[in-house]
Structure formats: C-alpha cells, structure tokens
Design a protein around this motif. Structure first.
Motif, PDB file in Angstrom:
ATOM      1  N   THR A 134       0.024 -15.460  18.273  1.00 47.56           N
ATOM      2  CA  THR A 134      -1.363 -15.163  17.915  1.00 47.56           C
ATOM      3  C   THR A 134      -1.434 -14.078  16.849  1.00 47.56           C
ATOM      4  O   THR A 134      -2.211 -14.176  15.891  1.00 47.56           O
ATOM      5  N   LEU A 135      -0.623 -13.049  17.028  1.00 46.08           N
ATOM      6  CA  LEU A 135      -0.576 -11.981  16.024  1.00 46.08           C
ATOM      7  C   LEU A 135      -0.112 -12.528  14.684  1.00 46.08           C
ATOM      8  O   LEU A 135      -0.689 -12.213  13.634  1.00 46.08           O
ATOM      9  N   ALA A 136       0.944 -13.340  14.728  1.00 43.63           N
ATOM     10  CA  ALA A 136       1.467 -13.905  13.478  1.00 43.63           C
ATOM     11  C   ALA A 136       0.414 -14.781  12.802  1.00 43.63           C
ATOM     12  O   ALA A 136       0.266 -14.762  11.574  1.00 43.63           O
ATOM     13  N   HIS A 137      -0.319 -15.550  13.613  1.00 43.74           N
ATOM     14  CA  HIS A 137      -1.387 -16.392  13.060  1.00 43.74           C
ATOM     15  C   HIS A 137      -2.481 -15.536  12.429  1.00 43.74           C
ATOM     16  O   HIS A 137      -2.968 -15.824  11.328  1.00 43.74           O
ATOM     17  N   ASP A 138      -2.870 -14.456  13.132  1.00 44.24           N
ATOM     18  CA  ASP A 138      -3.948 -13.609  12.629  1.00 44.24           C
ATOM     19  C   ASP A 138      -3.549 -12.842  11.380  1.00 44.24           C
ATOM     20  O   ASP A 138      -4.413 -12.443  10.585  1.00 44.24           O
ATOM     21  N   ILE A 139      -2.261 -12.621  11.208  1.00 44.65           N
ATOM     22  CA  ILE A 139      -1.798 -11.948   9.984  1.00 44.65           C
ATOM     23  C   ILE A 139      -2.128 -12.793   8.756  1.00 44.65           C
ATOM     24  O   ILE A 139      -2.384 -12.271   7.673  1.00 44.65           O
ATOM     25  N   ARG A 140      -2.157 -14.111   8.945  1.00 45.33           N
ATOM     26  CA  ARG A 140      -2.438 -14.994   7.805  1.00 45.33           C
ATOM     27  C   ARG A 140      -3.845 -14.799   7.265  1.00 45.33           C
ATOM     28  O   ARG A 140      -4.102 -15.007   6.072  1.00 45.33           O
ATOM     29  N   ASN A 141      -4.798 -14.428   8.156  1.00 44.79           N
ATOM     30  CA  ASN A 141      -6.185 -14.258   7.698  1.00 44.79           C
ATOM     31  C   ASN A 141      -6.325 -13.179   6.633  1.00 44.79           C
ATOM     32  O   ASN A 141      -6.870 -13.450   5.547  1.00 44.79           O
ATOM     33  N   PRO A 142      -5.857 -11.937   6.889  1.00 42.20           N
ATOM     34  CA  PRO A 142      -5.986 -10.918   5.840  1.00 42.20           C
ATOM     35  C   PRO A 142      -5.125 -11.212   4.617  1.00 42.20           C
ATOM     36  O   PRO A 142      -5.507 -10.876   3.495  1.00 42.20           O
ATOM     37  N   LEU A 143      -3.962 -11.827   4.827  1.00 46.10           N
ATOM     38  CA  LEU A 143      -3.120 -12.157   3.671  1.00 46.10           C
ATOM     39  C   LEU A 143      -3.783 -13.227   2.807  1.00 46.10           C
ATOM     40  O   LEU A 143      -3.713 -13.162   1.572  1.00 46.10           O
ATOM     41  N   ALA A 144      -4.429 -14.188   3.462  1.00 41.82           N
ATOM     42  CA  ALA A 144      -5.147 -15.217   2.700  1.00 41.82           C
ATOM     43  C   ALA A 144      -6.309 -14.596   1.929  1.00 41.82           C
ATOM     44  O   ALA A 144      -6.569 -14.955   0.763  1.00 41.82           O
ATOM     45  N   ALA A 145      -7.002 -13.661   2.570  1.00 45.65           N
ATOM     46  CA  ALA A 145      -8.111 -12.978   1.904  1.00 45.65           C
ATOM     47  C   ALA A 145      -7.606 -12.149   0.728  1.00 45.65           C
ATOM     48  O   ALA A 145      -8.241 -12.099  -0.335  1.00 45.65           O
ATOM     49  N   ALA A 146      -6.454 -11.491   0.916  1.00 46.57           N
ATOM     50  CA  ALA A 146      -5.877 -10.687  -0.166  1.00 46.57           C
ATOM     51  C   ALA A 146      -5.473 -11.571  -1.337  1.00 46.57           C
ATOM     52  O   ALA A 146      -5.722 -11.234  -2.505  1.00 46.57           O
ATOM     53  N   ARG A 147      -4.852 -12.707  -1.046  1.00 42.91           N
ATOM     54  CA  ARG A 147      -4.447 -13.620  -2.115  1.00 42.91           C
ATOM     55  C   ARG A 147      -5.665 -14.149  -2.879  1.00 42.91           C
ATOM     56  O   ARG A 147      -5.658 -14.220  -4.115  1.00 42.91           O
ATOM     57  N   MET A 148      -6.719 -14.489  -2.131  1.00 45.64           N
ATOM     58  CA  MET A 148      -7.924 -14.975  -2.777  1.00 45.64           C
ATOM     59  C   MET A 148      -8.531 -13.891  -3.663  1.00 45.64           C
ATOM     60  O   MET A 148      -8.985 -14.165  -4.788  1.00 45.64           O
ATOM     61  N   ALA A 149      -8.514 -12.637  -3.159  1.00 45.01           N
ATOM     62  CA  ALA A 149      -9.076 -11.538  -3.933  1.00 45.01           C
ATOM     63  C   ALA A 149      -8.302 -11.333  -5.229  1.00 45.01           C
ATOM     64  O   ALA A 149      -8.883 -11.100  -6.297  1.00 45.01           O
ATOM     65  N   ILE A 150      -6.976 -11.426  -5.138  1.00 49.52           N
ATOM     66  CA  ILE A 150      -6.137 -11.268  -6.336  1.00 49.52           C
ATOM     67  C   ILE A 150      -6.451 -12.365  -7.346  1.00 49.52           C
ATOM     68  O   ILE A 150      -6.537 -12.120  -8.555  1.00 49.52           O
ATOM     69  N   GLU A 151      -6.637 -13.601  -6.830  1.00 46.40           N
ATOM     70  CA  GLU A 151      -6.959 -14.717  -7.717  1.00 46.40           C
ATOM     71  C   GLU A 151      -8.323 -14.539  -8.381  1.00 46.40           C
ATOM     72  O   GLU A 151      -8.574 -15.060  -9.471  1.00 46.40           O
ATOM     73  N   MET A 152      -9.208 -13.799  -7.729  1.00 48.66           N
ATOM     74  CA  MET A 152     -10.564 -13.602  -8.243  1.00 48.66           C
ATOM     75  C   MET A 152     -10.670 -12.436  -9.224  1.00 48.66           C
ATOM     76  O   MET A 152     -11.697 -12.267  -9.875  1.00 48.66           O
ATOM     77  N   ILE A 153      -9.623 -11.610  -9.297  1.00 49.41           N
ATOM     78  CA  ILE A 153      -9.689 -10.448 -10.191  1.00 49.41           C
ATOM     79  C   ILE A 153      -9.841 -10.901 -11.636  1.00 49.41           C
ATOM     80  O   ILE A 153      -9.043 -11.684 -12.154  1.00 49.41           O
ATOM     81  N   ASN A 154     -10.894 -10.414 -12.248  1.00 51.37           N
ATOM     82  CA  ASN A 154     -11.174 -10.773 -13.642  1.00 51.37           C
ATOM     83  C   ASN A 154     -11.976  -9.639 -14.267  1.00 51.37           C
ATOM     84  O   ASN A 154     -13.099  -9.344 -13.858  1.00 51.37           O
ATOM     85  N   TYR A 155     -11.396  -8.982 -15.249  1.00 49.57           N
ATOM     86  CA  TYR A 155     -12.060  -7.841 -15.892  1.00 49.57           C
ATOM     87  C   TYR A 155     -13.392  -8.252 -16.523  1.00 49.57           C
ATOM     88  O   TYR A 155     -14.318  -7.436 -16.644  1.00 49.57           O
ATOM     89  N   GLU A 156     -13.511  -9.517 -16.914  1.00 50.14           N
ATOM     90  CA  GLU A 156     -14.701  -9.960 -17.642  1.00 50.14           C
ATOM     91  C   GLU A 156     -15.942 -10.037 -16.740  1.00 50.14           C
ATOM     92  O   GLU A 156     -17.054 -10.132 -17.252  1.00 50.14           O
ATOM     93  N   THR A 157     -15.758 -10.031 -15.428  1.00 55.76           N
ATOM     94  CA  THR A 157     -16.905 -10.108 -14.522  1.00 55.76           C
ATOM     95  C   THR A 157     -17.609  -8.765 -14.361  1.00 55.76           C
ATOM     96  O   THR A 157     -18.640  -8.675 -13.685  1.00 55.76           O
ATOM     97  N   GLY A 158     -17.056  -7.717 -14.955  1.00 53.86           N
ATOM     98  CA  GLY A 158     -17.676  -6.401 -14.874  1.00 53.86           C
ATOM     99  C   GLY A 158     -16.945  -5.490 -13.907  1.00 53.86           C
ATOM    100  O   GLY A 158     -16.269  -5.935 -12.984  1.00 53.86           O
ATOM    101  N   ARG A 159     -17.096  -4.193 -14.141  1.00 55.94           N
ATOM    102  CA  ARG A 159     -16.362  -3.208 -13.350  1.00 55.94           C
ATOM    103  C   ARG A 159     -16.754  -3.218 -11.869  1.00 55.94           C
ATOM    104  O   ARG A 159     -15.907  -3.099 -10.990  1.00 55.94           O
ATOM    105  N   GLU A 160     -18.059  -3.381 -11.572  1.00 57.42           N
ATOM    106  CA  GLU A 160     -18.518  -3.355 -10.185  1.00 57.42           C
ATOM    107  C   GLU A 160     -17.879  -4.482  -9.373  1.00 57.42           C
ATOM    108  O   GLU A 160     -17.388  -4.274  -8.262  1.00 57.42           O
ATOM    109  N   ARG A 161     -17.884  -5.690  -9.977  1.00 54.17           N
ATOM    110  CA  ARG A 161     -17.284  -6.836  -9.308  1.00 54.17           C
ATOM    111  C   ARG A 161     -15.770  -6.640  -9.164  1.00 54.17           C
ATOM    112  O   ARG A 161     -15.186  -6.938  -8.120  1.00 54.17           O
TER     113      ARG A 161
END
Length: 379
Positions: free
Chosen positions: A151-178
């Motif tokens: 269960t712990l190992a499964h739950d670790i995937r949730n924050p890692l998936a969120a982190a990966r998605m966040a990294i993929e979303m990083i784009n300077y052109e969307t503005g500093r706040e975003r």
C-alpha cells in the motif's frame, strides 16, 4: 468415547470458562482482547473434538474423519485472528492451546475419565489445531507486512506521478505565477514521496495486530488540505469542489497520513463516482475536532458490504473473488489513521444520496512522536 463426548458436551461452558480464566491470568496478550475476540474459534474447536469423540470407539481411524478438516479450518481462522490481535506471539498461541488441553484433561479426570485412548485423541486433535494456528499466524503476519508495504509503495506513485506531471507542465512562457505554482507542486510531491519512503522503512517489521507507523507533530493542516485539493484538480478532469473556511487547522496530526487518507478517499470518489457530477470535499474545523467528508454521486456501495470494506481481514486470500476487493486496503488505512487520531469513520451510501465518507479526527488526542496504529478487525 461416546461417554466422554457426552460429558464434555455437558461441561462445555465450564471448559471454555476455565480456559478463558487461566488464559487471562497466564497469557500476556490476552487481557487486551475482549471476551468475544479472546474466545474466537476455541469453542468451535472444542465442538469438533466432541463430535470426533462421539463418532469413534478407538483412535485407529479418526485421522480420516471429516471433522478433522473442520478443526483445521477453525484453527487456521484462530491463528489468523490472533495475528490481528495486539501483542500476540507464537509462544502465546502455543500456551493457549496447552492450557486448553490441560483444562479438558482436568475436567475428565475430575469426572473419572481415564482412558489413554481418549487422552491420545484429544491431544492429537489439539496438537493439529495448534500447528495450524501457528502456521496461519505466521503467514498472516507476513501477509500484513506485504500488504502494508504494498500500500505504501502504491501510494508513493501518487506524489511521483504528480511531480512528473508538474515537471512536464513547467513552461516559462505561461508566466512567473504559473511557473512558481507548478514548481511548488513538484517540490511538495517529491517531498511527500520521501516521507512515504520513510514510512515504508518503518513497515518492514510488523508484529501481531500492528498497522502503519505514524509520526505526530504540532502542525497546521490548512495549507496541506488546500494543496491536496489543488493537486487533485490538476490530476483529474472531474469537477472537484472544496468547502473550507480560510483558517488555521492546528493540532497534533500526522500530516503525511492525513494526506494519504484524503488522497485515497478522493481517488475512490473519482474512480467510482459519476463522471459528470462533482466530488465534494467538506472541511469542518471545530475546537477539538477536525471533520473531513468526501462525497460523490454514482452507484452506491451495497449495504451488506459497507462494514467489510474497512476490514483488513476482508482483503485476504479468501476474499479474492469478491467485488469489494477493488476498493483496496486504502479504506483500511483510512480507518487506521482516523482511529489513531482518536476519531472514527462513517459511511453513508444510497442510490439517491450518493456515497459519503465522514472522517472525524481528535486534534489533541496524541502527543508529538511516533506511534504504530492498531489493526482493529471488529465491525
């Protein structure tokens, strides 16, 4: 042997009462169990022995008796339940059976029963039950450990998936706040994954009746809850509503465990809810209590399954064919975390209303420090 069977049947309550009294005095873990949990399958095992005695005149063929298989079943369940009872060990289970044997023999002697063949049959039956219980106990401890780690190992995937998605979303052109918002989301997710890894290490060693290790500290959950909501909105396409006043939620909590609790409830609400209707998270902050509810519309959980889905025992090997297994032991974790915080879980699920889990947490139940949760298998 039929005479002995009739005697034991008439003295059944006496045997069980004497056994219980001596176990409470001699077995260290026994006083922590209530009467029903303590007796468990022992009365059934005694009934099996009485039935075997009633069916045979000698010990030559009783090992082929179908009742021996019933003893096996009851003793396996006895060991499995002892694995879910706090503080039990293999030697204490053996001690319980030794007391059981001694009480039966004592009652027989008191009533002038002295046939060696009878004593032999009883001892062999109890030895077989004891061996099965010890085996089941050990296997269940290993199963618990595997499930908690899984269960712990499964739950670790949730924050890692969120982190990966966040990294993929990083784009300077969307503005500093975003950019700063996505950066913070990535940082928080990686940090949460690290905290879960630490919990994984704490779960490597598990004893009877134990669940996950929690780490309590004085904290304010307001921002954590807001972050969980924002991340859920980023991850899921479904409409998610948060009803919460902008105020501090201070108390002694395990913040990581509460995040896992909320993530499990939100994930289930999205997974089993109506995709075109919202999931609603409601936070109620009182002087001594924090109340969290997660509601979704969709097919209700059957009434006869609503208690089982919280029960660790219902997610074992014997339950693999049941549909309720799809809820996972995440709901067992939810119950463990709530009860470790001095609180509770309530479930309401009907066709018209939808499904709502209500979590109640005592803000001041615990002192800062580590504490292992208890597997409460009672409904």
């Amino acid at each position: 042997m039929k005479k002995t069977a009739r005697l034991l049947n008439s003295k059944r309550d006496e045997v069980i009462d004497r056994w219980e009294k001596e176990v409470l005095q001699q077995v260290k873990a026994a006083p922590t169990s209530n009467k029903i949990a303590l007796q468990d399958h022992v009365p059934n095992i005694l009934d099996d022995i009485i039935e075997i005695l009633n069916r045979h005149e000698n010990t030559d063929d009783y090992f082929n008796d179908e009742k021996i298989h019933q003893i096996e079943e009851n003793s396996l369940e006895h060991g499995r339940h002892r694995a879910n009872s706090p503080n039990y060990t293999v030697d204490q289970i053996i001690h319980e059976y030794m007391i059981f044997n001694n009480v039966i023999i004592s009652v027989l002697h008191k009533n002038d029963i002295a046939e060696e063949s009878v004593f032999h049959l009883i001892k062999c039956s109890i030895d077989k039950a004891m061996l099965n219980s010890v085996t089941s106990f050990s296997e269940s401890i290993q199963e618990m450990q595997n499930k908690l780690i899984g269960t712990l190992a499964h739950d670790i995937r949730n924050p890692l998936a969120a982190a990966r998605m966040a990294i993929e979303m990083i784009n300077y052109e969307t503005g500093r706040e975003r950019f700063e918002k996505v950066k913070k989301m990535s940082y928080n997710s990686v940090n949460r994954a690290i905290e879960l890894v630490e919990g994984l290490l704490d779960s490597i060693t598990v004893k009877a009746g134990e669940g996950i290790m929690l780490s309590f500290s004085e904290t304010d959950l307001n921002q954590d809850i807001q972050t969980i909501y924002e991340e859920a909105c980023e991850v899921f396409s479904e409409d998610i509503i948060l009803k919460k006043k902008e105020q501090s939620i201070k108390g002694v909590f395990d913040g990581t465990a509460i995040r896992r609790l909320m993530e499990n409830l939100i994930n289930n609400a999205v997974k089993y809810g109506h995709s075109e209707k919202p999931v609603t998270i409601t936070i109620t902050n009182e002087d001594d209590w924090l109340k969290i509810s997660v509601h979704n519309f969709g097919e209700p959980i059957p009434l006869d399954k609503q208690k089982e889905i919280f029960n660790f025992m219902e997610h074992g090997i014997q339950q693999r064919g049941k549909k309720l297994k799809s809820y996972g032991i995440g709901l067992t974790l939810v119950k463990m975390v709530a009860e470790a915080h001095g609180g509770s879980v309530e479930l309401k699920s009907t066709k018209d209303f939808g499904t709502e889990f209500k979590i109640k947490l005592n803000k001041h139940k615990n002192a800062p420090g580590k504490k292992r949760t208890i597997l409460n298998t009672e409904a």
